[in-house]
Write a protein that holds these residues in place. Structure first.
Motif, PDB file in Angstrom:
ATOM      1  N   THR A 120       0.794  -1.226   0.000  1.00 19.05           N
ATOM      2  CA  THR A 120       0.000   0.000   0.000  1.00 19.05           C
ATOM      3  C   THR A 120       0.830   1.281   0.000  1.00 19.05           C
ATOM      4  O   THR A 120       0.290   2.362  -0.197  1.00 19.05           O
TER       5      THR A 120
ATOM      6  N   ASP B  93     -10.725   7.461   8.057  1.00 16.95           N
ATOM      7  CA  ASP B  93     -10.541   8.530   7.085  1.00 16.95           C
ATOM      8  C   ASP B  93     -11.654   9.581   7.166  1.00 16.95           C
ATOM      9  O   ASP B  93     -11.771  10.411   6.289  1.00 16.95           O
ATOM     10  N   ASN B  94     -12.469   9.513   8.206  1.00 16.15           N
ATOM     11  CA  ASN B  94     -13.589  10.451   8.331  1.00 16.15           C
ATOM     12  C   ASN B  94     -13.778  10.776   9.813  1.00 16.15           C
ATOM     13  O   ASN B  94     -14.024   9.879  10.623  1.00 16.15           O
TER      14      ASN B  94
ATOM     15  N   HIS C 175      -4.272   8.857   8.511  1.00 12.72           N
ATOM     16  CA  HIS C 175      -3.540  10.032   8.040  1.00 12.72           C
ATOM     17  C   HIS C 175      -2.495  10.382   9.103  1.00 12.72           C
ATOM     18  O   HIS C 175      -2.730  10.148  10.298  1.00 12.72           O
TER      19      HIS C 175
ATOM     20  N   THR D 294      -0.389   7.055   6.142  1.00 13.83           N
ATOM     21  CA  THR D 294      -0.450   7.392   4.721  1.00 13.83           C
ATOM     22  C   THR D 294      -1.310   8.637   4.537  1.00 13.83           C
ATOM     23  O   THR D 294      -2.202   8.902   5.342  1.00 13.83           O
ATOM     24  N   THR D 295      -1.054   9.384   3.488  1.00 18.10           N
ATOM     25  CA  THR D 295      -1.868  10.573   3.228  1.00 18.10           C
ATOM     26  C   THR D 295      -3.223  10.231   2.622  1.00 18.10           C
ATOM     27  O   THR D 295      -4.091  11.089   2.543  1.00 18.10           O
ATOM     28  N   ASN D 296      -3.403   8.983   2.192  1.00 22.77           N
ATOM     29  CA  ASN D 296      -4.693   8.560   1.628  1.00 22.77           C
ATOM     30  C   ASN D 296      -5.107   7.220   2.241  1.00 22.77           C
ATOM     31  O   ASN D 296      -4.975   6.169   1.597  1.00 22.77           O
TER      32      ASN D 296
ATOM     33  N   TYR E  31      -7.983   5.749   2.840  1.00 24.51           N
ATOM     34  CA  TYR E  31      -9.023   4.971   2.172  1.00 24.51           C
ATOM     35  C   TYR E  31      -8.446   4.186   0.999  1.00 24.51           C
ATOM     36  O   TYR E  31      -8.712   2.996   0.834  1.00 24.51           O
ATOM     37  N   LYS E  32      -7.640   4.839   0.164  1.00 24.20           N
ATOM     38  CA  LYS E  32      -7.039   4.167  -0.987  1.00 24.20           C
ATOM     39  C   LYS E  32      -6.116   3.041  -0.525  1.00 24.20           C
ATOM     40  O   LYS E  32      -6.134   1.941  -1.084  1.00 24.20           O
TER      41      LYS E  32
END
Length: 158
Positions: A22, A54-55, A73, A89-91, A93-94
């Motif tokens: 990832t 992520d939310n 994040h 990671t900065t993303n 969800y991905k």
């Protein structure tokens, strides 16, 4: 967690393997060899599952999760619950989606098109599709790669 009747889990994986897949950084490199068996939501995860946050709406669930590891994040690294490893990671969800694909890759085993299926000449059939007897696929229909269509299903025109 995916329904095992429909999806085959290809785990377990180590946290290190998932981090490499990832592009995430582990908050605790000593946990690199810890094995996890599946993915789960924050509130349903246990010590053999990974999840993601992520939310902000789910902050309470994040702070209470029992997951082995959570994709987060960098802003939330300091708020990781005790005993939970962060995949930073900065993303998130991905990265979580990439991890889930490791556990549940697209697979259609023993793919074949049954000779009793009726497929229009102008229908487009993707690679590695499993199409059962009695299936009707009408003109102009487009079937994607790795698709399984059960017996007697009808796919309409276009």
């Amino acid at each position: 967690m995916a329904d095992q009747k429909f999806f085959k889990n290809c785990g377990p994986f180590t946290l290190g393997q998932l981090a490499e897949r990832t592009g995430a950084t582990l908050s605790n490199e000593e946990a690199r060899d810890k094995k996890v068996a599946d993915v789960a939501t924050l509130d349903q995860a246990c010590d053999a599952r990974v999840s993601f946050f992520d939310n902000k709406k789910y902050l309470d669930q994040f702070l209470k999760t029992k997951a082995a590891a959570v994709f987060i994040h960098p802003d939330y690294q300091e708020r990781l619950p005790e005993g939970v490893v962060g995949f930073v990671t900065t993303n998130p969800y991905k990265a979580y989606a990439l991890a889930a694909q490791a556990f549940y890759p697209d697979q259609v085993e023993n793919a074949k098109i049954d000779p009793k299926a009726i497929i229009a000449d102008t229908a487009e059939i993707g690679q590695n599709c499993d199409i059962a007897a009695g299936v009707v696929i009408a003109a102009g229909a487009k079937i994607g790669d790795h698709t399984r269509i059960a017996a007697n299903a009808v796919i309409g025109e276009n």
